[in-house]
Design an enzyme around this catalytic site. Structure first.
Site, PDB file in Angstrom:
ATOM      1  N   LYS A  79       0.851  -1.192   0.000  1.00 34.36           N
ATOM      2  CA  LYS A  79       0.000   0.000   0.000  1.00 34.36           C
ATOM      3  C   LYS A  79       0.891   1.247   0.000  1.00 34.36           C
ATOM      4  O   LYS A  79       1.897   1.290   0.722  1.00 34.36           O
ATOM      5  CB  LYS A  79      -0.904  -0.023   1.242  1.00 34.36           C
ATOM      6  CG  LYS A  79      -1.951   1.087   1.281  1.00 34.36           C
ATOM      7  CD  LYS A  79      -2.878   0.929   2.482  1.00 34.36           C
ATOM      8  CE  LYS A  79      -3.935   2.018   2.557  1.00 34.36           C
ATOM      9  NZ  LYS A  79      -4.868   1.839   3.680  1.00 34.36           N
ATOM     10  N   SER A 154      -9.808   1.972   2.691  1.00 38.93           N
ATOM     11  CA  SER A 154      -8.892   2.712   1.850  1.00 38.93           C
ATOM     12  C   SER A 154      -7.871   1.830   1.127  1.00 38.93           C
ATOM     13  O   SER A 154      -7.244   2.285   0.169  1.00 38.93           O
ATOM     14  CB  SER A 154      -8.155   3.751   2.697  1.00 38.93           C
ATOM     15  OG  SER A 154      -7.331   3.131   3.675  1.00 38.93           O
ATOM     16  N   SER A 178     -10.172  -0.346   6.946  1.00 32.90           N
ATOM     17  CA  SER A 178      -9.567  -0.193   5.617  1.00 32.90           C
ATOM     18  C   SER A 178      -8.853  -1.417   5.069  1.00 32.90           C
ATOM     19  O   SER A 178      -8.434  -1.411   3.912  1.00 32.90           O
ATOM     20  CB  SER A 178      -8.608   0.999   5.612  1.00 32.90           C
ATOM     21  OG  SER A 178      -9.334   2.200   5.604  1.00 32.90           O
TER      22      SER A 178
END
Lengths: 487, 98
Positions: A79, A154, A178
């Site tokens: 990420k 997210s 997330s």
């Protein structure tokens, strides 16, 4: 392609150990899958094929020298809020364009030690603020099961790349759901570890008392293997717990009996407005666990309904402080001004997207003079009540079963004009972050429109073993995890 | 929390947060944030006067390392990230007029 990209960590680990393939073979296969599919999925922000292959060659050399680590030679997507030395780290924000990380996050150092291949950086909501990856400033990501739908957020890129077989596994971060929510939307397994279990050093902070890094994988066992690699005490993080890391992976055996286990079912988690297909799939999963020998007990989490209100006060307050560092002075983008204050205002205006601005302003407001006690302190007190609910619930059960999200993945654009509507989607995941517990999400069915549905298994603090055991037993006796999106 | 939310002065708070906003943004955020603040008013239902606040899920204490010289970030790599640099230092706009 030899379909190596479709396999799991444990399957590839066995193949590598048997000499049936090399890490270079795996990376080549994954790169071909990215080449074929990422034009439509849009998971990756940056990819360095040459570097990934060089890492794979080094992993093959380590294996030839006798190393046998389970993550050795396995490609993992990262990420874009984790610092990897020499690579960009944008948090999918224009304000960090041009920034190159001068150091490795602890989880990255641990992955390198474990021999994993750092494949590339994947998309996310800007600074991890969002639930759909639509707040990303530098790329658009789609749900591999239906490209018109969101991948969740997210960590949308982290989930989409695993679901699309564009990575064997990925790392995400979970502040209010997330990891678990995009995992549920994309039909993957996602684990939010107990707060303090994984070092946050090198993670670009959103809300420091809530953030946790965790894995997104194709199976529960893979999550266990990746957890083993990234967990552990870190003197660089004051919130890191000094505790031995269990052999999470080894503990997951062929025995799928849940006999002797008590699993809690919170009535408050079947919220008004929940999609009936989601509710049915989760209730079916509960019955399945009962058939595996678990005793199902009713538990109550009466203050869970306040979690969104508490979360959006505490998280934004912490974000307003954490994001003060992005001022155009030491790194990232700068818009010149006549004096520093002018420079800050212009830089932050041009660099942050609307959701980030909204949350910083909300966080600044709830911390401002005259409002601190009314909002922030009160939220912290209600946080105590939410924590106490879980403490009481875990006196009656070993783990809690619940939905992850009220609905399956929705269409892109459905909620972008109404922030509160999107915030309310986090109602089932935020309580766990506020309490600091661990939880995982895994597939438990599909809606009639073909989109995955997730089951959430919530554990008490540092009881990852328990939730992994329940998840593994459920997964190994169902077939949801074997389905693949058609791309 | 006020019994009745009188609305957020977005322009003023944005100034505190060092973010320049356009008039359109102020108007948009005002409506959206008022909606959120109205939503969080539900916490007023609870009497938490005797409840201890939770700042962290686990007790967090300051951690001090030994007072020993160690390695730091590479100076050149740090400077490379400066949006504007001169002579190994970050350049900023003039603060005090001569």
């Amino acid at each position: 392609m030899a379909d190596l990209h479709k396999l799991t960590i444990s399957e590839l680990s066995e193949k590598l150990a048997a000499g049936d393939c090399t890490s270079v073979d795996i990376v080549n296969d994954v790169l071909a899958s990215i080449e074929a599919n990422d034009g439509s999925v849009g998971a990756y922000l940056t990819l360095n094929a040459e570097d990934a292959l060089a890492q794979a060659e080094a992993a093959d050399e380590r294996r030839a020298a006798g190393e046998k680590l389970p993550m050795l030679g396995i490609p993992v997507a990262i990420k874009d809020l984790l610092n990897v030395k020499g690579q960009p780290c944008t948090c999918s924000s224009k304000i960090l364009e041009g920034y190159t990380a001068p150091y490795d996050a602890t989880v990255i150092a641990k992955l390198r030690e474990a021999g994993a291949i750092l494949l590339g950086r994947v998309n996310m909501d800007e600074f991890a603020m969002g639930s759909s990856t639509e707040n990303a400033a530098l790329g658009k990501t789609s749900n591999p099961w239906n490209l018109d739908h969101v991948p969740g957020g997210s960590s949308g890129g982290s989930a989409a790349c695993v679901a699309a077989d564009e990575a064997i596994a990925s790392l995400g971060s979970d502040t209010g759901g997330s990891i678990r929510q995009p995992a549920a939307f994309c039909g993957c397994v996602g684990v939010k570890p107990t707060y303090g279990r994984v070092s946050r050093f090198g993670l670009t902070a959103f809300a420091s008392s809530l953030d946790q890094i965790g894995p997104i994988t194709k199976t529960v066992k893979d999550s266990a293997i990746l957890m083993e690699a990234i967990c552990g005490h870190d003197p660089m993080d004051s919130s890191s717990i000094e505790m031995d890391v269990p052999a999470f992976g080894e503990k997951l055996t062929a025995d799928t009996s849940l006999a002797g286990m008590k699993l809690g079912l919170p009535k408050e988690y079947f919220v008004e407005g929940m999609d009936p297909e989601v509710e049915q799939s989760v209730r079916d999963a509960v019955e399945h666990c009962r058939n595996l020998g678990a005793e199902i007990v009713d538990v109550s989490l009466p203050n869970a309904k306040y979690a969104i209100a508490v979360y959006y006060i505490i998280a934004t307050a912490e974000a307003s402080a954490n994001l003060a560092r992005f001022d155009g002075i030491r790194y990232g983008r700068r818009i010149d001004g006549k004096d520093p204050a002018d420079l800050y205002g212009k830089t932050r205006s041009a660099g942050f997207g609307p959701e980030v601005k909204r949350r910083i302003i909300l966080g600044t407001y709830v911390l401002s003079s005259g409002y601190y006690d009314a909002y922030y302190k009160k939220a912290q007190k209600v946080r105590t009540l939410i924590r106490n609910d879980f403490t009481e619930a875990f006196k009656q059960c070993d783990a809690i079963l619940a939905p992850v999200t009220p609905t399956p993945a929705y269409k892109k654009g459905d909620k972008t004009d109404d922030p509160l509507k999107m915030y309310l989607d986090d109602i089932l995941t935020t309580p766990i972050n506020l309490a600091g517990n661990c939880a995982l999400s895994l597939p438990c069915g599909f809606a009639s429109n073909g989109l995955p549905i997730g089951l959430q298994i919530i554990g008490d603090a540092f009881q990852e073993d328990t939730i992994l055991k329940v998840g593994h037993a459920y997964e190994q006796t169902t077939e949801w995890h074997t389905r693949k999106p058609e791309l | 929390m006020s019994e009745e939310n009188n609305g957020i002065d977005v322009g003023y708070v944005a100034k505190l947060a060092c973010i320049d906003l356009t008039e359109e943004e102020k108007e948009l955020f005002h409506g959206q944030l008022d909606q959120v603040l109205h939503y969080v008013e539900q916490l007023n239902e609870l009497d938490v006067s005797d409840v201890e606040p939770t700042a962290h899920a686990i007790p967090v204490f300051n951690v001090f390392r030994k007072d020993e010289v160690g390695t730091s970030l590479n100076h050149q790599e740090v400077i490379a990230n400066f949006p504007s640099a001169a002579d190994g230092h970050v350049r900023v706009p003039k603060i005090i007029d001569q």
